[in-house]
Every structure is written in C-alpha cells, then in structure tokens.
Design a protein around this motif. Sequence first.
Motif, PDB file in Angstrom:
ATOM      1  N   VAL A  33       0.865  -1.183   0.000  1.00  0.00           N
ATOM      2  CA  VAL A  33       0.000   0.000   0.000  1.00  0.00           C
ATOM      3  C   VAL A  33       0.901   1.232   0.000  1.00  0.00           C
ATOM      4  N   PRO A  34       0.419   2.376  -0.522  1.00  0.00           N
ATOM      5  CA  PRO A  34       1.296   3.546  -0.693  1.00  0.00           C
ATOM      6  C   PRO A  34       1.519   4.376   0.562  1.00  0.00           C
ATOM      7  N   GLN A  35       1.272   3.814   1.750  1.00  0.00           N
ATOM      8  CA  GLN A  35       1.493   4.572   2.980  1.00  0.00           C
ATOM      9  C   GLN A  35       1.774   3.602   4.120  1.00  0.00           C
ATOM     10  N   ILE A  36       2.302   4.142   5.208  1.00  0.00           N
ATOM     11  CA  ILE A  36       2.635   3.288   6.340  1.00  0.00           C
ATOM     12  C   ILE A  36       2.469   4.102   7.617  1.00  0.00           C
ATOM     13  N   SER A  37       2.023   3.435   8.680  1.00  0.00           N
ATOM     14  CA  SER A  37       1.754   4.128   9.939  1.00  0.00           C
ATOM     15  C   SER A  37       2.963   4.091  10.851  1.00  0.00           C
ATOM     16  N   ILE A  38       3.015   5.058  11.772  1.00  0.00           N
ATOM     17  CA  ILE A  38       4.113   5.113  12.731  1.00  0.00           C
ATOM     18  C   ILE A  38       4.098   3.903  13.646  1.00  0.00           C
ATOM     19  N   SER A  39       2.912   3.389  13.966  1.00  0.00           N
ATOM     20  CA  SER A  39       2.834   2.221  14.840  1.00  0.00           C
ATOM     21  C   SER A  39       3.462   1.001  14.174  1.00  0.00           C
ATOM     22  N   ARG A  40       3.245   0.868  12.870  1.00  0.00           N
ATOM     23  CA  ARG A  40       3.843  -0.266  12.165  1.00  0.00           C
ATOM     24  C   ARG A  40       5.359  -0.092  12.052  1.00  0.00           C
ATOM     25  N   LEU A  41       5.801   1.127  11.851  1.00  0.00           N
ATOM     26  CA  LEU A  41       7.236   1.384  11.787  1.00  0.00           C
ATOM     27  C   LEU A  41       7.908   1.063  13.120  1.00  0.00           C
ATOM     28  N   ILE A  42       7.270   1.473  14.201  1.00  0.00           N
ATOM     29  CA  ILE A  42       7.839   1.227  15.531  1.00  0.00           C
ATOM     30  C   ILE A  42       7.907  -0.266  15.814  1.00  0.00           C
ATOM     31  N   LYS A  43       6.834  -0.982  15.439  1.00  0.00           N
ATOM     32  CA  LYS A  43       6.843  -2.433  15.677  1.00  0.00           C
ATOM     33  C   LYS A  43       7.923  -3.107  14.839  1.00  0.00           C
ATOM     34  N   ALA A  44       8.078  -2.672  13.594  1.00  0.00           N
ATOM     35  CA  ALA A  44       9.132  -3.238  12.750  1.00  0.00           C
ATOM     36  C   ALA A  44      10.508  -2.951  13.337  1.00  0.00           C
ATOM     37  N   GLY A  45      10.664  -1.794  13.968  1.00  0.00           N
ATOM     38  CA  GLY A  45      11.944  -1.446  14.569  1.00  0.00           C
ATOM     39  C   GLY A  45      12.380  -2.406  15.649  1.00  0.00           C
ATOM     40  N   THR A  46      11.406  -3.026  16.329  1.00  0.00           N
ATOM     41  CA  THR A  46      11.759  -3.973  17.399  1.00  0.00           C
ATOM     42  C   THR A  46      12.520  -5.177  16.860  1.00  0.00           C
ATOM     43  N   LEU A  47      12.321  -5.501  15.588  1.00  0.00           N
ATOM     44  CA  LEU A  47      13.029  -6.640  14.998  1.00  0.00           C
ATOM     45  C   LEU A  47      14.533  -6.395  14.960  1.00  0.00           C
ATOM     46  N   PHE A  48      14.919  -5.123  14.931  1.00  0.00           N
ATOM     47  CA  PHE A  48      16.334  -4.780  14.823  1.00  0.00           C
ATOM     48  C   PHE A  48      16.812  -3.997  16.045  1.00  0.00           C
ATOM     49  N   ASP A  49      16.081  -4.149  17.152  1.00  0.00           N
ATOM     50  CA  ASP A  49      16.433  -3.504  18.423  1.00  0.00           C
ATOM     51  C   ASP A  49      16.530  -1.985  18.285  1.00  0.00           C
ATOM     52  N   ILE A  50      15.673  -1.422  17.453  1.00  0.00           N
ATOM     53  CA  ILE A  50      15.605   0.028  17.286  1.00  0.00           C
ATOM     54  C   ILE A  50      14.468   0.559  18.157  1.00  0.00           C
ATOM     55  N   GLU A  51      14.768   1.455  19.053  1.00  0.00           N
ATOM     56  CA  GLU A  51      13.775   1.952  19.990  1.00  0.00           C
ATOM     57  C   GLU A  51      12.753   2.853  19.297  1.00  0.00           C
ATOM     58  N   ALA A  52      11.577   2.948  19.913  1.00  0.00           N
ATOM     59  CA  ALA A  52      10.490   3.753  19.356  1.00  0.00           C
ATOM     60  C   ALA A  52      10.914   5.207  19.183  1.00  0.00           C
ATOM     61  N   ALA A  53      11.621   5.740  20.169  1.00  0.00           N
ATOM     62  CA  ALA A  53      12.052   7.140  20.086  1.00  0.00           C
ATOM     63  C   ALA A  53      12.984   7.358  18.901  1.00  0.00           C
TER      64      ALA A  53
END
Length: 273
Positions: A31-51
């Motif tokens: 889809v042509p857009q993405i939410s911040i919540s999905r980005l934050i959850k994806a970040g957990t896969l690489f130990d990237i914090e929400a902030a």
Amino acid sequence: MYQQLYQFRPSDPGEITARSLVLSLLAGSEVPQISISRLIKAGTLFDIEAATMRVAVTRLMQSGHLESSDRGVYVPGPRSRALTTRVQKWKDVNDRKRDWDGEWLTALTQHLGRTNRKQVRARERALALSGYRETPQNFWVRPANLARDLQDHRNDLISIGADEGILIHRVCATASGEEAAWSGLWSVDVLRESYDRAIRTMEDSMKLVPDLPATVAAKETFLVGQSVIRAINYDPLLPKELGPDHRFRDMVMMMRTYNKVGIACWLRFDASA
C-alpha cells in the motif's frame, strides 16, 4: 562505488538503521502509505527503539523524503517519490527492456564537474540504477535496449538524482571501434553467479520460515527480500546477447513467489502481540 551493487549480497542486520528501515518498508509496502505504529513495531526486529524511529521519521520529513498523509501516517516525499516508485515496480522490471539492435546509450558528465560530492554520488547512483558503467574515457555507457525513448529515459535519470545538464546520446558506431570493448564492462560470470546465489538464498529461506517464530520469520524475509529487490533494481538489464537474461528472469520469478511468502510472514508478525 555504485557499479557493483547489481550483485546480490545478503543484507546484514547490523547495517539496518532507523532511516533505512523506514525507507525500505515504505518502498516495499503493498500500500502507498505506512503508519508510525507499524514502523515502531518493525523497529523492534532490529532492536531500534520507538524514540529512535520517531526521530528518523521527523528528519526524513524535514529532508523531504517523507510526507504525512494523515496523523501518524506517512507517504513518500518529493525527494524519494520517484525512487520509491521505481523500487515498487520491481515485479515489472522485464517490461523496461526491448530487443537490442546493437546500438548504445552514452551519458556525458565531464562538463558537470565533481566539486559537489553529494551531487556526484546522486548522479552516479542514478546512472548505476539505470545499468550504466563508466568507461576508461570517463563517460558512461549501456546497451540501448531500454523500452523508454531517449528523452523519457533522460527524464527518468534526472528524477532519481542525475543532473539537469546530463547529456544522453544514442550511438550506432564509433570510428575507433570502442563499442567492441564496452561489452566487457559487465561480467557475464559475475551476473550469473549473482542470480544463482539469490535464487538459492530464497529457496533456502522458504524452507525455513514456516517453522520460525513470527518475529524471526518477518526479520528473515525482510532481509532476504530487501537484498534481492536491491539486486533487481540495480541490475543492468543487459540484452540476451550480452548477459544471462534467462537466469535474471528466473530470479525475478522466484522473487515474486518469495514476496508472497514474505507478505504472509509479515501478516503473522503484525497479528502477533
């Protein structure tokens, strides 16, 4: 720097930054857009914090790489729109080619200068993304087998980073016979080995992911899928007369299958707690 990126190289998890993850997920999204919540959850896969993810999004918006279409929802900005669209069209990459008549495209850049290092990098990336290689005479060439006409092709180069003043010519012959040496700028053996390695990697991954936890499967398919799509988009799209075209098509077909597996894994990850 960019001339070898068409070779398949598995992505290293340690090289994934918040910025690169945001841009990759947006380009790879169905889809042509993405939410911040999905980005934050994806970040957990690489130990990237929400902030850290939020800071990356803010900076990408400031640089024009992202825009907000709604509260907490993001789409490509003007500085990344053309490149994102190109990446998203990897499934149709074979439509970018036509039969080769033996002519060549040349890109002249000497008059553009090299003092602006940032622009030089953008120029060379745009040329590499379009299959050009630099000659010993310091201009760039590729076979004239692209489906786009000359002006549209030049516009495409500019839209993904090349200078407005870049000169593109179609060459049917040279008095010095230089075109005979141009064919050797691409290694058939390297291309074939790269395609084979990508196909093997996808085959091995598809055997593993059904038994992996949702988080591990999502991470696995992201890393493999990202690296294959990168190889597809940087491929020089050589005609069959110069490269292993059939094996490239095999890799793209395999990636279409792998993409379906990856989507299923990410749906499972999205549904997980």
